[in-house]
Write an enzyme that holds these catalytic residues in place. Structure first.
Site, PDB file in Angstrom:
ATOM      1  N   GLU A 269       0.827  -1.224   0.000  1.00  0.00           N
ATOM      2  CA  GLU A 269       0.000   0.000   0.000  1.00  0.00           C
ATOM      3  C   GLU A 269       0.852   1.262   0.000  1.00  0.00           C
ATOM      4  OE1 GLU A 269      -2.943   0.187   3.128  1.00  0.00           O
ATOM      5  OE2 GLU A 269      -4.412  -0.786   1.844  1.00  0.00           O
ATOM      6  N   HIS A 290      10.249 -26.164   0.403  1.00  0.00           N
ATOM      7  CA  HIS A 290       9.698 -27.360  -0.237  1.00  0.00           C
ATOM      8  C   HIS A 290       8.497 -27.024  -1.104  1.00  0.00           C
ATOM      9  CE1 HIS A 290      12.422 -29.674   2.250  1.00  0.00           C
ATOM     10  NE2 HIS A 290      12.151 -28.773   3.184  1.00  0.00           N
ATOM     11  N   LYS A 401     -13.345   0.631  -2.072  1.00  0.00           N
ATOM     12  CA  LYS A 401     -14.153   0.787  -0.857  1.00  0.00           C
ATOM     13  C   LYS A 401     -15.452   1.518  -1.185  1.00  0.00           C
ATOM     14  CE  LYS A 401     -11.579   1.215   3.471  1.00  0.00           C
ATOM     15  NZ  LYS A 401     -11.063   2.109   4.488  1.00  0.00           N
TER      16      LYS A 401
HETATM   17  O1  LIG Z   1      -8.509   1.430  10.166  1.00  0.00           O
HETATM   18  P1  LIG Z   1      -9.491   1.587   9.081  1.00  0.00           P
HETATM   19  O2  LIG Z   1      -9.814   3.013   8.803  1.00  0.00           O
HETATM   20  O3  LIG Z   1     -10.737   0.786   9.356  1.00  0.00           O
HETATM   21  O4  LIG Z   1      -8.868   1.039   7.784  1.00  0.00           O
HETATM   22  C1  LIG Z   1      -8.532  -0.304   7.571  1.00  0.00           C
HETATM   23  C2  LIG Z   1      -7.812  -0.448   6.251  1.00  0.00           C
HETATM   24  O5  LIG Z   1      -8.691   0.086   5.268  1.00  0.00           O
HETATM   25  C3  LIG Z   1      -8.230   0.285   3.955  1.00  0.00           C
HETATM   26  O6  LIG Z   1      -8.295  -0.862   3.236  1.00  0.00           O
HETATM   27  C4  LIG Z   1      -6.884   0.926   3.858  1.00  0.00           C
HETATM   28  O7  LIG Z   1      -6.380   0.798   2.569  1.00  0.00           O
HETATM   29  C5  LIG Z   1      -5.915   0.319   4.836  1.00  0.00           C
HETATM   30  O8  LIG Z   1      -4.730   1.057   4.824  1.00  0.00           O
HETATM   31  C6  LIG Z   1      -6.499   0.313   6.237  1.00  0.00           C
HETATM   32  O9  LIG Z   1      -5.567  -0.250   7.110  1.00  0.00           O
END
Ligand SMILES: O=P(O)(O)OC[C@H]1O[C@H](O)[C@H](O)[C@@H](O)[C@@H]1O
Length: 431
Positions: A269, A290, A401
């Site tokens: 990331e 292996h 997201k």
């Molecule tokens: O901690 P949060 O805001 O719930 O985010 C959880 C995760 O969400 C996303 O996928 C981001 O790309 C991550 O970098 C992050 O760790």
């Protein structure tokens, strides 16, 4: 922590001592940018100050209210789970740590059936406070606790930054809340409340973890030759630029298997931007000798293999045997065998001119883990500076997201049509 980059030099055309010497001037500049960022607690760089700024007393007093729990369940994903899981899976404790990160219904059902809910502390972690997987999983856990007649408000605390939905939920139900410090992105948050609350609940020495981080911080300097973390970051960058675009992280310790997962998020990331980056692969020594080693030694030459091991470990001796051909094992130990495998892999990669780096920590304990985690974060930040990417953002993840939320009817997403417009080429079988 020691980093030996000798086997990375001369293996990939163009990665030589001379090239590294020249790169060292850029490391000095990058170090200046990093220390400026740290001095200003700038977004992302603030994470490298956590060994000094984290407050172990506040963390401990937040979790001390839970008397003798049998288990702690972390509901969180990505950076909100992997750091705590790395520590929990590396260190022994009488308090079992569970992690609910994925939204796989089978996994959730199995876990909730197994957990002693009335003796479990639930830690809901989301830096943004808005992540759909985490909030959905928490609603499921909360309902399971209701059904089991457990007062979930008594056994739940949240760890969050900002003012997202999770903060509002904590306020509404008067739940204890730990703050994720400002300026600390999730994948760099292991040395904050995010990684340390679970460690404290499990009875681990949180101060020692931070002491390890502080040792790592002291080891940062303007030259890659004086800083193990920067040596790793700089050589990984130099190799990736010249074709080693995959990095197989291969700890020789089961207890560090989750560390490779944490590393994968950090590296992917942070550095996968603008068409550059280095794809992290998770491997485990000796098991993957292996399975994957054939490819690493004889497959495409686009790989760096990072071999990681503790210098000391509690050992188990191998009983003597008079079985023909096996006597060489008797009187030795599993640790000695694992070390021999480690060195044999290293030699075999070097003989085939495949770049590899050796990272050694003293042992798998709180201090060494703190130093290792900090060191990899600093290596990643340096790599990002050298490659000129925005290390601390993840815009490509945000797209997915938002699209998922849009598909569930949870918000407008102007590119949603692109999602439903996906091409289909289904080949069916088995009827
Ligand atoms: O901690 P949060 O805001 O719930 O985010 C959880 C995760 O969400 C996303 O996928 C981001 O790309 C991550 O970098 C992050 O760790």
């Amino acid at each position: 922590m020691d980093v030996d980059i000798g086997n990375a030099l001369g293996t990939t055309p163009g990665v030589t001592t001379g090239v590294l010497d020249r790169l060292d001037d850029r490391v000095a500049d990058a170090h200046e940018t990093i220390t400026d960022g740290m001095a200003n607690d700038a977004f992302g760089y603030a994470a490298l100050n956590l060994p000094e700024t984290a407050d172990p007393d506040a963390i401990r007093s937040a979790v001390d209210r839970y008397d003798d729990p049998e288990a702690v369940l972390t509901v969180g994903i990505g950076g909100s789970a992997l750091g705590a899981a790395t520590l929990a899976n590396a260190l022994d404790s009488e308090v079992d740590a569970y992690f609910l990160d994925n939204v796989d219904p089978d996994q959730a059902r199995r876990l909730l059936a197994e957990l002693p809910l009335s003796e479990t502390v639930v830690n809901v972690v989301s830096n943004s406070g808005t992540t759909a997987e985490t909030l959905a999983n928490f609603l499921v856990v909360r309902e399971a606790m209701d059904r089991a007649d457990v007062d979930w408000t008594d056994r739940t605390f949240v760890t969050t930054g900002g003012e997202g939905n999770l903060r509002r939920l904590a306020e509404k139900h008067d739940l204890p809340a730990l703050d994720v410090p400002a300026g600390v992105p999730g994948r760099f948050s292991v040395l904050s409340t995010v990684g340390l609350a679970v460690a404290a609940l499990q009875g681990h020495d949180v101060e020692a973890i931070l002491r390890g981080g502080a040792d790592g911080r002291e080891n940062l300097s303007g030259s890659l030759y004086d800083s193990p973390a920067y040596a790793y970051g700089a050589v990984s960058y130099a190799l990736a630029r010249r074709g080693a675009t995959t990095n197989a992280m291969m700890p020789y310790a089961e207890s560090l298997e989750t560390f490779a997962e944490w590393f994968a998020q950090l590296w992917a990331e942070s550095l996968g931007k603008d068409g550059v980056g280095q794809t992290p692969v998770r491997a485990l020594g000796a098991t993957d000798q292996h399975s994957q080693l054939q490819l690493y030694r004889a497959g495409p030459r686009e790989k760096l293999v990072t071999l990681l091991r503790p210098r000391e470990r509690a050992d188990v001796s191998i009983p003597e045997t008079d079985l023909e051909g096996l006597s060489y094992l008797g009187g030795s130990s599993l640790g000695e065998l694992l070390d021999a495998e480690f060195e044999a892999t290293e030699a075999s990669l070097a003989a085939a001119e495949r770049p590899n780096v050796r990272i050694e920590i003293d042992r798998v304990d709180e201090r060494s883990l703190g130093e290792l985690l900090y060191g990899m974060e600093a290596a990643c930040v340096l790599y990002g500076e050298l490659d000129g990417v925005e290390t601390f953002t993840q815009p490509a993840v945000e797209w997915g997201k938002k699209a998922a939320r849009g598909l569930l009817g949870g918000g407008e997403f102007e590119e949603a049509e692109a999602v439903s417009d996906k091409r289909e080429l289904v080949v069916s079988g088995g009827r």
